[in-house]
Design a protein around this motif. Structure first.
Motif, PDB file in Angstrom:
ATOM      1  N   VAL A  17       1.165  -4.399  10.145  1.00 27.28           N
ATOM      2  CA  VAL A  17       1.594  -4.040   9.116  1.00 27.28           C
ATOM      3  C   VAL A  17       1.144  -2.325   9.066  1.00 27.28           C
ATOM      4  CG1 VAL A  17      -0.063  -3.894   6.914  1.00 27.28           C
ATOM      5  CG2 VAL A  17       0.993  -5.867   7.464  1.00 27.28           C
ATOM      6  N   GLY A  18       2.000  -1.508   8.322  1.00 22.87           N
ATOM      7  CA  GLY A  18       1.577  -0.112   8.091  1.00 22.87           C
ATOM      8  C   GLY A  18       0.209   0.044   7.481  1.00 22.87           C
ATOM      9  N   ALA A  19      -0.439   1.206   7.771  1.00 25.08           N
ATOM     10  CA  ALA A  19      -1.673   1.465   7.115  1.00 25.08           C
ATOM     11  C   ALA A  19      -1.445   1.579   5.714  1.00 25.08           C
ATOM     12  CB  ALA A  19      -2.031   2.914   7.546  1.00 25.08           C
ATOM     13  N   GLY A  20      -0.287   1.755   5.110  1.00 23.04           N
ATOM     14  CA  GLY A  20      -0.255   2.094   3.603  1.00 23.04           C
ATOM     15  C   GLY A  20      -0.253   0.933   2.977  1.00 23.04           C
ATOM     16  N   THR A  21       0.373  -0.367   3.711  1.00 21.24           N
ATOM     17  CA  THR A  21       0.274  -1.448   3.201  1.00 21.24           C
ATOM     18  C   THR A  21      -1.133  -2.145   3.088  1.00 21.24           C
ATOM     19  OG1 THR A  21       2.519  -1.929   4.236  1.00 21.24           O
ATOM     20  CG2 THR A  21       1.121  -3.863   3.729  1.00 21.24           C
ATOM     21  N   LEU A  22      -1.820  -1.939   3.891  1.00 20.38           N
ATOM     22  CA  LEU A  22      -3.436  -2.200   4.087  1.00 20.38           C
ATOM     23  C   LEU A  22      -3.977  -1.487   2.776  1.00 20.38           C
ATOM     24  CD1 LEU A  22      -5.928  -2.845   6.793  1.00 20.38           C
ATOM     25  CD2 LEU A  22      -6.533  -1.571   4.973  1.00 20.38           C
TER      26      LEU A  22
END
Lengths: 211, 211
Positions: free
Chosen positions: A50-55
């Motif tokens: 998952v992308g950092a942004g999603t986290l």
DNA sequence: ATGCTATATGGAGACGGTCTCCATATCCAG
DNA sequence: CTGGATATGGAGACCGTCTCCATATAGCAT
């Protein structure tokens, strides 16, 4: 506000979002368990694919993720509280509760620190559960005080903070020549041998709520 | 090649080196006091008008810098120990020592953590002084135990670790509704009101092992 | 003074962590 | 099928630690 209070919370999420949330949570649980609360969030995102942004969209801060990852452990702790409630002897019940609390605080290395932070500053995601923890401590403490097992001048806040301190020490020192039991005993009985509370004034009422 | 490594320590420094070392130390003391033990080392270097490399040459790790910056406070603490020694009542002496210890541990925010780390793992620059701290605690504890003021089953290590835990809690929670005195009292007397160590049978020896 | 060398210096830059931003992709209601 | 609301990823800004080494300097021998 169609958030379902009963089923937990994240019902208004799109299907993919919910799936990702779960992935992140599962991965986070593993990483926090293995590396303590300072586990790299980017690592968690990466391993959850998952992308950092999603986290960060799902969990704006480390504490938020921590709080979510702790949910299961909190349920266990509540179960422990229920078991402790069923113990007849108030002293033993208090002791059982404190033991369960210690176990909870050892879920992840370093957990005591954010918990303490949450106690003092409102607004932390961990705060709600923390308040519950203090309240539960108060419940068992009250009982023990009524039965004469616990000193009446001790408050729930004091006991909870002391337990936190103990957990913090154990968190990083268990293997260093001093056992958990020994430190628990110091907390239980103190280091002095003078009579407990021999209050000059007959401290009557007592059992006041914690502010 | 190498000059006498035999002699003491920092006298073999070149004049400019020694000057820089002092600048760094002074700046570090200020920063640690203001921002806690996590103060940025590069900031310290910058404000000391020194390159980062210079700082790290003199103090290879944060702990090393911390240890050096604490030297003055340690001397004060030793002074406090001396004063405590002169107190006739062993219980009061122990209490005075513990108070001095708490003050020391509050020199910088967050100090309890590296101190605890130093207790368990040898090799830390803080380790030497830590061992001394435990020893001193033992000295006062012994006295108090001989006089019957302190419980005999408590060890120096346990008491020191408990004091560390207390310091850690106070470090970040003093203002949150619970006073230092209250927590000190919990440590002193415990939360239970049961008799201290009274063995079931009039067991004399006591001193039950600890893990 | 002057030269010489062991010693000390600064600061660029590799590294790793946090967290933001937004062009793009995806979901799903209609 | 389609349009708009929602979600995504990952590049990159920022910050802190720590290393490396070309350069500067102190201080001794002369």
């Amino acid at each position: 506000m169609s958030t379902d209070v009963v089923s937990g919370e994240p019902s208004r999420l799109r299907a993919d979002a919910r799936r990702n949330r779960e992935r992140i949570l599962r991965t986070a649980l593993r990483h926090f368990s293995q590396h303590g609360i300072d586990a790299s969030l980017d690592d968690i995102a990466r391993e959850a694919e998952v992308g950092a942004g999603t986290l960060y969209r799902h969990f704006p801060s480390r504490e938020a993720l921590l709080a979510a990852a702790l949910e299961g452990r909190q349920k266990e702790l509540l179960g422990g509280a229920q078991q402790a409630r069923e113990i007849a002897d108030a002293g033993a019940a208090l002791s059982a509760w404190l033991a369960a609390l210690q176990d909870y605080l050892r879920s992840f290395n370093g957990l005591p620190a954010p918990v303490l932070a949450a106690v003092k500053q409102q607004g932390s995601p961990l705060c709600l559960s923390c308040n519950a923890l203090v309240a539960l401590t108060g419940e068992f403490l009250d009982r023990a005080q009524q039965d004469g097992h616990a000193r009446r001048t001790v408050t729930a806040n004091e006991l909870f903070l002391s337990a936190l301190g103990l957990a913090w020490v154990l968190d990083r020192a268990e293997t260093c020549g001093t056992s958990r039991q020994a430190l628990e005993k110091v907390l239980a009985h103190g280091y002095l041998s003078t009579p407990p509370d021999v209050a000059p004034d007959g401290g009557a009422s007592g059992a006041s709520q914690v502010g």
